[in-house]
Design a protein around this motif. Structure first.
Motif, PDB file in Angstrom:
ATOM      1  N   ALA A   1       4.151  11.076   9.739  1.00 21.73           N
ATOM      2  CA  ALA A   1       5.474  11.370  10.482  1.00 21.73           C
ATOM      3  C   ALA A   1       5.368  12.717  11.340  1.00 21.73           C
ATOM      4  N   VAL A   2       4.730  13.751  10.568  1.00 23.17           N
ATOM      5  CA  VAL A   2       4.421  14.795  11.294  1.00 23.17           C
ATOM      6  C   VAL A   2       3.290  14.710  12.337  1.00 23.17           C
ATOM      7  N   LEU A   3       2.209  13.955  12.149  1.00 20.59           N
ATOM      8  CA  LEU A   3       1.178  13.457  13.128  1.00 20.59           C
ATOM      9  C   LEU A   3       2.102  12.795  14.347  1.00 20.59           C
ATOM     10  N   GLY A   4       2.938  11.800  13.966  1.00 20.03           N
ATOM     11  CA  GLY A   4       3.749  11.185  14.930  1.00 20.03           C
ATOM     12  C   GLY A   4       4.542  12.118  15.766  1.00 20.03           C
ATOM     13  N   MET A   5       5.071  13.347  15.263  1.00 22.69           N
ATOM     14  CA  MET A   5       5.671  14.357  15.968  1.00 22.69           C
ATOM     15  C   MET A   5       4.792  15.062  16.623  1.00 22.69           C
ATOM     16  N   ASP A   6       3.666  15.488  16.192  1.00 21.30           N
ATOM     17  CA  ASP A   6       2.744  16.307  16.628  1.00 21.30           C
ATOM     18  C   ASP A   6       1.428  16.167  16.524  1.00 21.30           C
ATOM     19  N   PRO A   7       0.740  15.253  17.205  1.00 17.99           N
ATOM     20  CA  PRO A   7      -0.744  14.551  17.040  1.00 17.99           C
ATOM     21  C   PRO A   7      -1.433  15.524  16.692  1.00 17.99           C
ATOM     22  N   SER A   8      -1.714  16.833  17.404  1.00 14.59           N
ATOM     23  CA  SER A   8      -2.571  17.852  17.011  1.00 14.59           C
ATOM     24  C   SER A   8      -2.408  18.805  15.815  1.00 14.59           C
ATOM     25  N   ASN A   9      -1.441  18.343  14.897  1.00 12.72           N
ATOM     26  CA  ASN A   9      -1.266  19.190  13.782  1.00 12.72           C
ATOM     27  C   ASN A   9      -2.447  19.243  12.811  1.00 12.72           C
ATOM     28  N   GLU A  10      -3.079  20.195  12.795  1.00  9.85           N
ATOM     29  CA  GLU A  10      -4.223  20.232  11.862  1.00  9.85           C
ATOM     30  C   GLU A  10      -3.936  20.110  10.270  1.00  9.85           C
ATOM     31  N   GLU A  11      -2.657  20.885  10.083  1.00 11.79           N
ATOM     32  CA  GLU A  11      -2.142  21.132   8.837  1.00 11.79           C
ATOM     33  C   GLU A  11      -1.871  19.597   8.140  1.00 11.79           C
ATOM     34  N   ALA A  12      -1.295  18.767   8.956  1.00 11.86           N
ATOM     35  CA  ALA A  12      -0.809  17.423   8.818  1.00 11.86           C
ATOM     36  C   ALA A  12      -2.276  16.306   8.437  1.00 11.86           C
ATOM     37  N   LYS A  13      -3.219  16.750   9.499  1.00  9.60           N
ATOM     38  CA  LYS A  13      -4.398  15.831   9.559  1.00  9.60           C
ATOM     39  C   LYS A  13      -4.849  16.271   7.877  1.00  9.60           C
ATOM     40  N   GLN A  14      -5.184  17.364   7.775  1.00  9.43           N
ATOM     41  CA  GLN A  14      -5.626  17.890   6.430  1.00  9.43           C
ATOM     42  C   GLN A  14      -4.951  17.189   5.270  1.00  9.43           C
ATOM     43  N   GLY A  15      -3.659  17.368   5.208  1.00 13.16           N
ATOM     44  CA  GLY A  15      -2.807  16.883   4.219  1.00 13.16           C
ATOM     45  C   GLY A  15      -3.001  15.482   4.190  1.00 13.16           C
ATOM     46  N   LEU A  16      -2.886  14.630   5.228  1.00 12.25           N
ATOM     47  CA  LEU A  16      -3.037  13.176   5.179  1.00 12.25           C
ATOM     48  C   LEU A  16      -4.634  12.962   4.574  1.00 12.25           C
ATOM     49  N   LYS A  17      -5.516  13.686   4.585  1.00 10.18           N
ATOM     50  CA  LYS A  17      -6.873  13.502   4.214  1.00 10.18           C
ATOM     51  C   LYS A  17      -6.534  13.697   2.829  1.00 10.18           C
ATOM     52  N   ASP A  18      -6.070  14.618   2.198  1.00 14.76           N
ATOM     53  CA  ASP A  18      -5.599  15.174   0.848  1.00 14.76           C
ATOM     54  C   ASP A  18      -5.161  14.057   0.045  1.00 14.76           C
ATOM     55  N   ALA A  19      -4.078  13.814   0.600  1.00 13.98           N
ATOM     56  CA  ALA A  19      -3.166  12.694   0.331  1.00 13.98           C
ATOM     57  C   ALA A  19      -3.935  11.298  -0.197  1.00 13.98           C
ATOM     58  N   THR A  20      -4.569  10.930   0.945  1.00  9.59           N
ATOM     59  CA  THR A  20      -5.518   9.776   0.397  1.00  9.59           C
ATOM     60  C   THR A  20      -6.471   9.847  -0.532  1.00  9.59           C
ATOM     61  N   ILE A  21      -6.930  11.261  -0.726  1.00  8.65           N
ATOM     62  CA  ILE A  21      -7.720  11.327  -2.024  1.00  8.65           C
ATOM     63  C   ILE A  21      -6.917  11.181  -3.131  1.00  8.65           C
ATOM     64  N   LEU A  22      -6.018  11.937  -3.177  1.00  9.56           N
ATOM     65  CA  LEU A  22      -5.102  11.988  -4.328  1.00  9.56           C
ATOM     66  C   LEU A  22      -4.593  10.404  -4.630  1.00  9.56           C
ATOM     67  N   LEU A  23      -4.303   9.604  -3.630  1.00  7.46           N
ATOM     68  CA  LEU A  23      -4.037   8.013  -3.875  1.00  7.46           C
ATOM     69  C   LEU A  23      -5.181   7.357  -4.499  1.00  7.46           C
ATOM     70  N   GLY A  24      -6.487   7.564  -4.044  1.00 13.82           N
ATOM     71  CA  GLY A  24      -7.659   6.918  -4.766  1.00 13.82           C
ATOM     72  C   GLY A  24      -7.752   7.420  -6.236  1.00 13.82           C
ATOM     73  N   GLU A  25      -7.538   8.815  -6.370  1.00 13.06           N
ATOM     74  CA  GLU A  25      -7.578   9.243  -7.656  1.00 13.06           C
ATOM     75  C   GLU A  25      -6.382   8.599  -8.671  1.00 13.06           C
ATOM     76  N   ASN A  26      -5.198   8.267  -8.162  1.00 13.41           N
ATOM     77  CA  ASN A  26      -4.265   7.915  -8.673  1.00 13.41           C
ATOM     78  C   ASN A  26      -4.630   6.363  -9.392  1.00 13.41           C
ATOM     79  N   ILE A  27      -5.367   5.475  -8.264  1.00 12.99           N
ATOM     80  CA  ILE A  27      -5.246   4.183  -8.438  1.00 12.99           C
ATOM     81  C   ILE A  27      -6.590   4.194  -9.488  1.00 12.99           C
ATOM     82  N   ARG A  28      -7.477   4.981  -9.559  1.00 10.78           N
ATOM     83  CA  ARG A  28      -8.676   5.183 -10.421  1.00 10.78           C
ATOM     84  C   ARG A  28      -8.098   5.211 -11.881  1.00 10.78           C
ATOM     85  N   LYS A  29      -6.818   5.975 -11.958  1.00  8.02           N
ATOM     86  CA  LYS A  29      -6.602   6.259 -13.002  1.00  8.02           C
ATOM     87  C   LYS A  29      -5.883   5.150 -13.802  1.00  8.02           C
ATOM     88  N   MET A  30      -5.405   4.205 -12.935  1.00 12.51           N
ATOM     89  CA  MET A  30      -4.846   2.937 -13.537  1.00 12.51           C
ATOM     90  C   MET A  30      -5.700   1.927 -13.671  1.00 12.51           C
TER      91      MET A  30
END
Length: 134
Positions: free
Chosen positions: A96-125
């Protein structure tokens, strides 16, 4: 998903799609090229009359300026979701942040980190899954 996050005022879709080739028609009934000329000003009873299609207004170009306060608020919510282990929620908020501000580097990095966390959560299952390298 981004439209439904608090603080999002607008989501601009800038995707261009090439028109696909039309599929071949099978045994379509033959019609004259201009049915109005063939039947006069009115088509025969039971046949639909073609209505004129108004032209589409041009799409606005560019994006509205991001609301800095809303961007910061949604970033805080996204980071809180990450801390709570809610990767999907965090991904939606960083998106959503990237939808408001496509150049927001904090949101880009956060999206990468959240994707990694999602993968880790899936692996735990998944029984017997190995953690990701890194």
């Amino acid at each position: 998903m981004a439209r439904h996050v608090d603080g999002v005022k607008n989501v601009a879709n800038t995707i261009d799609i090439e028109e696909a080739e039309a599929p071949e028609r099978t045994e379509a009934p033959e019609r004259p090229e201009n049915p109005d000329r063939a039947h006069g000003p009115h088509p025969p009873a039971g046949e639909p009359r073609a209505l004129p299609v108004p032209p589409m207004p041009p799409f606005p170009r560019g994006r509205p300026s991001p609301d800095a306060a809303a961007v910061q608020r949604v970033l805080r919510e996204a980071h809180a979701s990450m801390k709570a282990g809610q990767a999907g929620e965090a991904m939606a908020k960083f998106g959503a942040v990237l939808g408001m501000d496509p150049s927001n580097e904090e949101a880009k990095q956060g999206l990468k980190d959240a994707t990694i966390l999602l993968g880790e959560n899936i692996r735990k299952m998944v029984p017997g899954a190995r953690p990701s390298p890194g």
